[in-house]
Design a protein around this motif. Structure first.
Motif, PDB file in Angstrom:
ATOM      1  N   UNK A 109       0.799  -1.216   0.000  1.00  0.00           N
ATOM      2  CA  UNK A 109       0.000   0.000   0.000  1.00  0.00           C
ATOM      3  C   UNK A 109       0.832   1.266   0.000  1.00  0.00           C
ATOM      4  N   UNK A 110       2.082   1.182  -0.419  1.00  0.00           N
ATOM      5  CA  UNK A 110       2.980   2.337  -0.419  1.00  0.00           C
ATOM      6  C   UNK A 110       3.032   2.918  -1.841  1.00  0.00           C
ATOM      7  N   UNK A 141      -4.799   5.743  -6.635  1.00  0.00           N
ATOM      8  CA  UNK A 141      -4.828   5.820  -5.178  1.00  0.00           C
ATOM      9  C   UNK A 141      -4.335   7.170  -4.678  1.00  0.00           C
ATOM     10  N   UNK A 142      -3.394   7.771  -5.397  1.00  0.00           N
ATOM     11  CA  UNK A 142      -2.847   9.077  -5.015  1.00  0.00           C
ATOM     12  C   UNK A 142      -3.729  10.229  -5.502  1.00  0.00           C
ATOM     13  N   UNK A 148      -2.725  10.142 -14.284  1.00  0.00           N
ATOM     14  CA  UNK A 148      -3.336   8.848 -14.628  1.00  0.00           C
ATOM     15  C   UNK A 148      -3.904   8.878 -16.041  1.00  0.00           C
ATOM     16  N   UNK A 149      -4.621   9.950 -16.390  1.00  0.00           N
ATOM     17  CA  UNK A 149      -5.219  10.040 -17.721  1.00  0.00           C
ATOM     18  C   UNK A 149      -4.144  10.181 -18.798  1.00  0.00           C
ATOM     19  N   UNK A 150      -3.064  10.889 -18.477  1.00  0.00           N
ATOM     20  CA  UNK A 150      -1.961  11.000 -19.439  1.00  0.00           C
ATOM     21  C   UNK A 150      -1.311   9.640 -19.671  1.00  0.00           C
ATOM     22  N   UNK A 172     -10.546   4.442 -13.338  1.00  0.00           N
ATOM     23  CA  UNK A 172     -10.022   5.818 -13.322  1.00  0.00           C
ATOM     24  C   UNK A 172     -10.972   6.745 -14.064  1.00  0.00           C
ATOM     25  N   UNK A 173     -11.392   6.341 -15.261  1.00  0.00           N
ATOM     26  CA  UNK A 173     -12.324   7.166 -16.031  1.00  0.00           C
ATOM     27  C   UNK A 173     -13.640   7.364 -15.273  1.00  0.00           C
TER      28      UNK A 173
END
Length: 381
Positions: A109-110, A141-142, A148-150, A172-173
């Protein structure tokens, strides 16, 4: 059955290789083969023994150090594996070593360390799909949706995707409220035979967004059969039960959701309203206060707490909460409900389902709109 057959075949090959090693214990090719066959047979103990034997003879050999790292991963010795791959990565800038380090840190979880390990290799070129999936989970998670989208766009442009990647990309979307892309990724994941936890949660969330509670519940239950600690599945299942006004069941499911996903404000809100429906006002107050501790700038958290205080007869506190909620969000329906309670509109006895419908009308639905909209769609069928 096919997996068990492959394990049995690997175990038979391992036995033969070990017979050769008994004659030639220093043969590095046989040692490497024995390590890999032990992992393929699901016998991490034998794989570890052969890795350690190899390193006794060749203590500085980076190849055998890496093979030992794979054994540690198979044994779920996450910290030991991470330390080993971190040391190797300091010597060799290699994307595969970075992936193995990130895999261990993901299990712990890091997520910031997952990002630190993999992002340098994702800047100029696409990662292999498994590594990109681990990085995408970390970015999600962050809550770094821009990154993320990139990453999704870069991986798709270079064709480095697979079913698991599409499942995570769809989630994500979904959270980024890009619903057409979420649907597209869900279809791509399922078309590739992907039934991972994320694919099932995504499918359930999309079904819930279309008011198909039965299909949503089935997907969430399948996800929980794979991973009973999947908080998003518990949350979706709880909302599906709320749509059917199965409130005791919904409360149990939402309590599981916040147990496994304690940082998810939406699940705390849903639990708070569910407890209001069940007339558990102290429990509802606790849920909304927990949401406020996480983010004091969320209007619906203040509005939900104000609704509880209004129902408890704490008029002055409720009015203060309503004012805060509307200052943060002029459209806060939880604040509007609190106002309704204070004005006496909710004082007359009404059918419980009607009261529940009024409150549910303001709760956000997974695909936009409100849970009230979902109820209307369901009733129109």
């Amino acid at each position: 059955m096919q997996l068990e057959q492959k394990k049995a075949e690997a175990a038979a090959q391992l036995a033969r290789t070990e017979s050769y090693l008994a004659v030639d214990p220093g043969n590095t090719e046989l040692l490497a083969r024995a390590i890999d066959l032990g992992l393929a047979a699901g016998d991490a103990e034998k794989a570890a023994a052969h890795a350690q034997a190899a390193l006794r003879q060749h203590p500085e050999d980076s190849f055998f150090q890496s093979r030992l790292g794979h054994v540690l991963l198979a044994q779920h010795q996450w910290e030991a594996a991470a330390a080993l791959f971190s040391a190797l990565l300091a010597r060799f800038a290699d994307a595969n070593l970075a992936y193995n380090l990130a895999f261990a840190r993901q299990a712990q979880g890091r997520f910031a360390e997952v990002r630190a390990a993999l992002e340098p290799f994702a800047r100029d070129a696409a990662l292999a799909a498994p590594a990109a999936t681990v990085l995408l989970r970390a970015l999600h998670h962050l809550a770094d949706f821009d990154a993320a989208l990139a990453l999704i766009a870069r991986q798709e442009a270079q064709g480095q995707t697979d079913g698991v990647f599409f499942a995570v990309a769809g989630v994500v979307f979904l959270d980024a409220e890009q619903l057409q892309d979420a649907q597209r990724c869900s279809e791509a994941a399922l078309a590739q035979g992907q039934a991972s936890t994320e694919a099932l949660v995504l499918s359930g969330s999309l079904a819930l967004g279309h008011a198909d509670g039965a299909r949503a519940s089935q997907a969430f239950e399948q996800a929980l059969a794979r991973n009973p600690a999947e908080g998003r599945a518990w949350s979706g299942l709880g909302i599906a039960s709320m749509l059917e006004l199965e409130l005791p069941k919904a409360q149990q499911q939402l309590e599981q959701a916040v147990h496994y996903l304690p940082e998810h404000i939406g699940s705390w809100h849903a639990l708070g309203w569910c407890r209001i429906f069940r007339q558990d006002l102290p429990g509802a107050e606790a849920a909304f206060r927990t949401a406020l501790e996480m983010d004091r700038n969320f209007g619906d958290s203040h509005g939900g707490l104000a609704a509880v205080q209004a129902l408890q007869g704490q008029r002055a506190l409720a009015e203060e909460g309503i004012e805060r909620a509307l200052r943060l969000d002029r459209q806060s329906l939880s604040a509007r409900y609190a106002q309704m309670v204070l004005s006496g509109e909710a004082a007359d006895p009404v059918k419980f389902s009607v009261l529940a419908r009024r409150i549910l009308a303001g709760r956000p639905a997974p695909l936009g709109g409100s849970i009230g909209d979902l109820l209307a769609q369901r009733e129109a069928r």
